[in-house]
Design an enzyme around this catalytic site. Structure first.
Site, short mmCIF file in Angstrom:
data_model
loop_
_atom_site.label_atom_id
_atom_site.label_comp_id
_atom_site.label_asym_id
_atom_site.label_seq_id
_atom_site.Cartn_x
_atom_site.Cartn_y
_atom_site.Cartn_z
CE LYS A 193 -3.85 0.01 0.40
NZ LYS A 193 -5.11 0.00 -0.35
CG ASP A 195 -1.32 3.71 3.70
OD1 ASP A 195 -1.16 2.46 3.31
OD2 ASP A 195 -2.79 3.83 3.79
NE ARG A 196 6.26 1.34 3.09
CZ ARG A 196 6.74 0.56 2.15
NH1 ARG A 196 6.36 0.77 0.81
NH2 ARG A 196 7.51 -0.35 2.45
CG LEU A 197 -1.14 2.07 7.32
CD1 LEU A 197 -2.09 2.95 7.68
CD2 LEU A 197 -0.36 1.42 8.50
#
Length: 217
Positions: A193, A195-197
């Site tokens: 993702k 957003d790194r989430l």
């Protein structure tokens, strides 16, 4: 990569990195889910999407990894071929637990698999072996995989020896060479993702069924 494949790749990338990936349907078999992702990797024009990291453990508990090619997938498991006397073959003889990792960077997707291996039948190994090019079949006989050799000349001499031995003959399947099927006990799907989430979904074998969980990134 062709323009069409780039467009397909951008579309697939957008499904996960830029747009939320919907929860995986627990009723969908993880092998079917893998096939969907594998096909997406193939359609994007990724070179050798069947490449996977195979991880084994030696008698002292030290792990080792190498990249091999997935050759078959069925409801039974993931199949690859190797020299049974190689380092990974010897380690798997001592400890049949194994881990596989597929990483399709351009799609920001990864699949991690844990399981146990079993040798496939000699008949099935021979069917695949005979589909390989003659040079590859000679090479399987010539190379004592993972053994120390003093020079490349030794390997070339071995190739000549078996080329002469099997001249005008079908190259038979070596007894020390064949396939393994990895029967998974867990399969994790990872979608990157922006957003790194990241999205992570874990399938864990529970009898004849699979438990599906979402994991924190």
């Amino acid at each position: 990569m062709s323009l069409l494949n780039k467009i397909r790749c951008a579309f697939t990338l957008g499904q996960g990195v830029l747009v939320d990936l919907p929860d995986l349907d627990p009723s969908v078999d993880p092998f079917d889910q893998f096939q969907n992702w594998f096909k997406a990797a193939q359609d994007c024009g990724i070179v050798l999407p069947e490449s996977m990291t195979v991880s084994t453990v030696d008698a002292n508990g030290y792990p080792s990894c190498r990249v091999v090619l997935l050759k078959e997938l069925s409801k039974e498991g993931f199949v690859f071929f190797t020299n049974y006397d190689s380092r990974k073959g010897k380690e798997l003889a001592q400890n049949p637990h194994i881990a596989l990792t597929f990483h399709w960077n351009i799609l920001q997707r990864q699949v991690r698999i844990q399981g146990v291996v079993e040798k496939i039948s000699a008949e099935d190994s021979n069917t695949y072996f005979q589909s390989r090019g003659r040079g590859s079949r000679i090479g399987a006989w010539a190379s004592e995989q993972s053994a120390v050799i003093t020079s490349r000349k030794i390997l070339e001499q071995q190739v000549k020896q078996f080329t002469d031995k099997f001249a005008d003959k079908e190259v038979p399947l070596p007894e020390f060479w064949g396939g393994y099927v990895v029967k998974p006990t867990s399969i994790e799907f990872w979608q990157g993702k922006a957003d790194r989430l990241h999205d992570r979904f874990s399938y864990v074998k529970n009898g004849n069924d699979w438990r599906v969980d979402r994991l924190a990134p």
